[in-house]
Design a protein around this motif. Structure first.
Motif, mmCIF file in Angstrom:
data_model
loop_
_atom_site.group_PDB
_atom_site.id
_atom_site.type_symbol
_atom_site.label_atom_id
_atom_site.label_comp_id
_atom_site.label_asym_id
_atom_site.label_seq_id
_atom_site.Cartn_x
_atom_site.Cartn_y
_atom_site.Cartn_z
ATOM 1 N N PHE A 119 0.825 -1.213 0.000
ATOM 2 C CA PHE A 119 0.000 0.000 0.000
ATOM 3 C C PHE A 119 0.857 1.259 0.000
ATOM 4 O O PHE A 119 0.572 2.228 -0.702
ATOM 5 C CB PHE A 119 -0.942 0.010 1.203
ATOM 6 C CG PHE A 119 -2.150 -0.849 1.015
ATOM 7 C CD1 PHE A 119 -3.081 -0.553 0.024
ATOM 8 C CD2 PHE A 119 -2.367 -1.953 1.807
ATOM 9 C CE1 PHE A 119 -4.206 -1.346 -0.159
ATOM 10 C CE2 PHE A 119 -3.482 -2.762 1.621
ATOM 11 C CZ PHE A 119 -4.395 -2.464 0.632
ATOM 12 N N GLU A 121 3.833 1.545 -1.190
ATOM 13 C CA GLU A 121 4.432 1.663 -2.525
ATOM 14 C C GLU A 121 3.421 2.223 -3.524
ATOM 15 O O GLU A 121 3.757 3.047 -4.369
ATOM 16 C CB GLU A 121 4.918 0.281 -3.000
ATOM 17 C CG GLU A 121 6.214 -0.152 -2.358
ATOM 18 C CD GLU A 121 7.370 0.739 -2.781
ATOM 19 O OE1 GLU A 121 7.715 0.730 -3.965
ATOM 20 O OE2 GLU A 121 7.918 1.466 -1.930
ATOM 21 N N ILE A 122 2.169 1.756 -3.415
ATOM 22 C CA ILE A 122 1.132 2.239 -4.327
ATOM 23 C C ILE A 122 0.989 3.757 -4.178
ATOM 24 O O ILE A 122 0.966 4.492 -5.167
ATOM 25 C CB ILE A 122 -0.215 1.524 -4.040
ATOM 26 C CG1 ILE A 122 -0.130 0.065 -4.499
ATOM 27 C CG2 ILE A 122 -1.372 2.238 -4.737
ATOM 28 C CD1 ILE A 122 -1.320 -0.788 -4.135
ATOM 29 N N ILE A 125 3.926 5.591 -5.747
ATOM 30 C CA ILE A 125 3.861 5.643 -7.216
ATOM 31 C C ILE A 125 2.828 6.675 -7.664
ATOM 32 O O ILE A 125 3.049 7.417 -8.616
ATOM 33 C CB ILE A 125 3.535 4.237 -7.781
ATOM 34 C CG1 ILE A 125 4.682 3.278 -7.450
ATOM 35 C CG2 ILE A 125 3.319 4.295 -9.279
ATOM 36 C CD1 ILE A 125 4.328 1.823 -7.602
ATOM 37 N N ILE A 126 1.699 6.734 -6.954
ATOM 38 C CA ILE A 126 0.681 7.726 -7.319
ATOM 39 C C ILE A 126 1.252 9.140 -7.175
ATOM 40 O O ILE A 126 1.136 9.980 -8.067
ATOM 41 C CB ILE A 126 -0.582 7.547 -6.448
ATOM 42 C CG1 ILE A 126 -1.275 6.231 -6.824
ATOM 43 C CG2 ILE A 126 -1.541 8.723 -6.619
ATOM 44 C CD1 ILE A 126 -2.430 5.863 -5.948
ATOM 45 N N GLN A 128 4.275 10.085 -7.313
ATOM 46 C CA GLN A 128 5.327 10.337 -8.297
ATOM 47 C C GLN A 128 4.812 10.557 -9.711
ATOM 48 O O GLN A 128 5.571 10.921 -10.589
ATOM 49 C CB GLN A 128 6.310 9.163 -8.315
ATOM 50 C CG GLN A 128 7.240 9.169 -7.119
ATOM 51 C CD GLN A 128 8.240 8.052 -7.172
ATOM 52 O OE1 GLN A 128 8.110 7.145 -7.978
ATOM 53 N NE2 GLN A 128 9.237 8.106 -6.310
ATOM 54 N N ASN A 129 3.518 10.286 -9.926
ATOM 55 C CA ASN A 129 3.022 10.352 -11.292
ATOM 56 C C ASN A 129 2.003 11.452 -11.540
ATOM 57 O O ASN A 129 1.486 11.571 -12.643
ATOM 58 C CB ASN A 129 2.447 9.000 -11.709
ATOM 59 C CG ASN A 129 3.547 8.053 -12.135
ATOM 60 O OD1 ASN A 129 4.077 8.162 -13.226
ATOM 61 N ND2 ASN A 129 3.944 7.161 -11.239
ATOM 62 N N PHE A 130 1.671 12.247 -10.511
ATOM 63 C CA PHE A 130 0.679 13.291 -10.745
ATOM 64 C C PHE A 130 1.267 14.672 -10.485
ATOM 65 O O PHE A 130 1.978 14.885 -9.508
ATOM 66 C CB PHE A 130 -0.566 13.045 -9.897
ATOM 67 C CG PHE A 130 -1.379 11.898 -10.427
ATOM 68 C CD1 PHE A 130 -2.279 12.087 -11.463
ATOM 69 C CD2 PHE A 130 -1.201 10.620 -9.925
ATOM 70 C CE1 PHE A 130 -3.013 11.023 -11.982
ATOM 71 C CE2 PHE A 130 -1.922 9.546 -10.436
ATOM 72 C CZ PHE A 130 -2.832 9.752 -11.472
ATOM 73 N N ASN A 239 10.295 2.785 1.697
ATOM 74 C CA ASN A 239 10.410 1.747 2.723
ATOM 75 C C ASN A 239 11.291 2.183 3.871
ATOM 76 O O ASN A 239 11.067 1.802 5.015
ATOM 77 C CB ASN A 239 11.020 0.476 2.118
ATOM 78 C CG ASN A 239 10.106 -0.126 1.109
ATOM 79 O OD1 ASN A 239 8.885 -0.032 1.258
ATOM 80 N ND2 ASN A 239 10.665 -0.722 0.084
#
Lengths: 337, 289
Positions: A119, A121-122, A125-126, A128-130, A239
């Motif tokens: 979770f 990590e999810i 990633i979110i 880092q992408n918006f 992490n």
């Protein structure tokens, strides 16, 4: 634990007068780090220490707190004091969502740990992408000292604020540990099925624990953002952050009120010391943490405070038993009357 | 469009084999010792560095240094087992996870201290890098790694099925006390299992050095995927690990082709979370725990 109020008042007294004695900015910084790690680790302790649901992904809540207040502040000019509560609220909701998915589907033990890791990590990633989160660039918080905007010209003010936070959360954990919620959580940790069969609503209790834990961790995140004035996905959602959050509690003793504080008091100075001594070597402090973690797991699996309690608690019990056996007959007699 | 999909499928399958190889090591260790090894990625990283240094110092082709890295890591693994993990076999499972986390921190940061955080890469010269089948390009080092992964998995599978030692390992993983009663030295099995798991990680590491950057933190990428693959395939299930590896490899490659930025990474974790919720024993897992 009956000595707890005395111990914690004593600690508070020492911490309160610390800035009056020590003026060095570097030591102040270390003291702030100690209190700040004590705070987030204490928050982790509520969920993982007491109810035994070991989270390896508290960075999810920490980062949520840091990003909520910082985005609100930099994009909308909302005071981080309000952002602090907004972050805590959003983190609690995320916590409840993670809890719903994990606990409803009976994710236990290491599976819960791995799930929380995923979770976090999810979320990373979110972020880092918006564009709204500035992707991997992070958020730079402009420095304009203003108490209303959670920014201070003096380190000492930050110190007293984090002292207040850490103290308040520790007192909260103390009361939780002696409340019905606390007993339920410990019952869940020791044997979840048995607790359930005795009528403990394990799902509800775990949900309460994760919500409290998440929101308090987020408060730590907001403080971090306002103190460092710069956040990025790597320092908030990675992490490493999750590991740093759980380390003090594990070393000091998960599931004890004083554990996170003791752990933080030990590992932060060691980390700083190794960084100072081996400054040329990036990673020396984390290596020291690794060694300490292995040693604690091998020789003090319940942490320092846990070991202390076991050792002295057992002696006390043994003594009590002995006393009982001496006056055994009389005791039974008195009881009958 | 079709070419893109085919290309992604090929890339995904090739990478999936490597993920499967990493996961097989994890699953072997879990099967025998019931410990989830956080340090598996760090062991893989050590394998990569052994190949990297043999290449840059001795000029040794990474494929030739595989025996070196496999054997070295077998012993490193056995030492870790003997000095640390053997004392943790009866500890609560989260403490076991934490101790391997500690091992990971030590290995990774030691590598960081010794070899700096620089990204290094091995450039193989006089070597065909890619060939084409129709319009689909196939990366040769990746193909070699994939074939090696499959061969190794089959070899390991046969080893466990046919040899005496393999049977002893399986017996220990099914019932430790029963195995002990039948005269199997389960402590020795532990060393062998952890050593083999570490070797598998090292071999995977050596195999990817020709096309993947070498750095002290490279293990983190693989350990997280390894966890996902292992959970997908079912902890302790070898065939499941390979299939899980392929699923993750393909979904990642397809995600990379169609999703912007690094959102492809999401695919892996979303699959992971769904599988954890729906079937924590893995897609091919049988009974409940």
């Amino acid at each position: 634990m009956r000595k707890f109020p005395i111990l914690i008042s004593l600690a508070l007294l020492i911490f309160t007068f610390f800035p009056l004695i020590v003026k060095d900015q570097y030591y102040m910084h270390i003291a702030i780090l100690i209190l700040y790690y004590a705070l987030v680790s204490q928050a982790w302790n509520i969920l993982s220490g007491y109810s035994g649901q070991f989270s390896f992904g508290h960075a999810a809540f920490f980062g949520t707190g840091a990003y909520t207040s910082s985005i609100l502040f930099t994009k909308l000019g909302v005071s981080p004091w309000i952002g602090l509560f907004a972050g805590a609220l959003i983190a609690a909701l995320i916590g409840l969502f993670i809890g719903y998915l994990s606990f409803r589907f009976k994710l236990r033990g290491v599976f819960f740990s791995l799930g929380t890791l995923a979770f976090a990590e999810i979320l990373r990633i979110i972020i880092q992408n918006f564009d709204i989160f500035n992707k991997t660039l992070g958020v730079l918080i402009p420095y304009k000292p203003d108490p209303l905007m959670f920014q201070f010209s003096s380190r000492t003010t930050y110190y007293y604020i984090i002292l207040l936070f850490a103290f308040a959360v520790t007192v909260l954990v103390y009361y939780i540990s002696r409340s019905k919620l606390g007993y339920n959580l410990v019952a869940i940790r020791e044997n979840e099925d048995a607790a359930q069969s005795l009528g403990v609503n394990t799902y509800k209790n775990k949900m309460i624990a994760i919500a409290i834990s998440a929101s308090l961790t987020a408060i730590g995140g907001t403080f971090y953002a306002q103190y460092m004035l710069f956040i990025e996905p790597a320092t908030t959602f990675s992490n490493d952050v999750s590991i740093n959050i759980l380390l003090p509690a594990i070393i000091g003793g998960a599931g004890t009120v004083l554990g996170p504080i003791v752990g933080s008091l030990i590992i932060i100075p060691i980390g700083e010391l190794t960084t100072t001594l081996f400054g040329n070597f990036v990673g020396a402090n984390l290596m020291a943490y690794g060694v300490i973690l292995i040693l604690v797991m091998l020789y003090l699996p319940e942490g320092i405070v846990g070991w202390f309690q076991n050792k002295f608690g057992k002696e006390k019990n043994a003594k009590k038993k002995k006393d009982n056996s001496i006056n055994g007959g009389e005791d039974v007699g008195t009881f009958k009357n | 469009m079709l070419t893109l999909i085919l290309q992604s499928l090929v890339d995904g399958i090739l990478m999936g084999g490597i993920y499967g190889l990493v996961a097989i090591g994890l699953t072997l260790i879990f099967g025998v010792m019931k410990i989830i090894n956080f340090a598996q990625g760090a062991l893989l990283m050590l394998g990569m560095y052994i190949s990297y240094w043999s290449f840059s110092l001795l000029g040794l082709n990474p494929y030739l240094s595989i025996p070196l890295s496999a054997i070295s890591l077998f012993f490193i693994g056995a030492i870790i087992q003997k000095t640390i993990l053997s004392k943790m076999l009866n500890a609560p499972e989260h403490n076991q996870l934490l101790v391997t986390l500690g091992i990971m921190l030590v290995i990774e940061n030691l590598a960081l201290i010794l070899w700096s955080p620089d990204f290094r890469s091995v450039k193989l010269e006089g070597f065909i890098q890619t060939f084409n089948i129709g319009e689909v390009g196939v990366n040769v080092p990746k193909l070699i790694a994939f074939i090696a992964a499959i061969v190794l998995s089959i070899g390991l599978f046969l080893f466990l099925k046919k040899t005496m030692l393999g049977k002893a390992i399986r017996a220990t993983s099914i019932n430790r006390n029963g195995a002990m009663l039948s005269g199997i030295n389960t402590n020795r099995i532990n060393y062998i299992a952890f050593g083999l798991g570490a070797s598998l990680a090292a071999i995977a590491g050596s195999l990817i050095t020709p096309f993947f950057y070498t750095s002290p933190t490279v293990g983190a990428t693989f350990i997280l995927k390894g966890f996902v693959v292992v959970v997908l395939g079912g902890l302790g299930n070898f065939i499941g690990a390979i299939i899980g590896g392929l699923i993750i490899g393909i979904s990642e490659a397809l995600g990379g082709a169609f999703l912007p930025g690094s959102l492809k990474e999401l695919m892996t974790y979303i699959i992971f979370v769904i599988v954890l919720m729906a079937k924590p024993n893995g897609l091919f897992g049988g009974k409940a725990r």
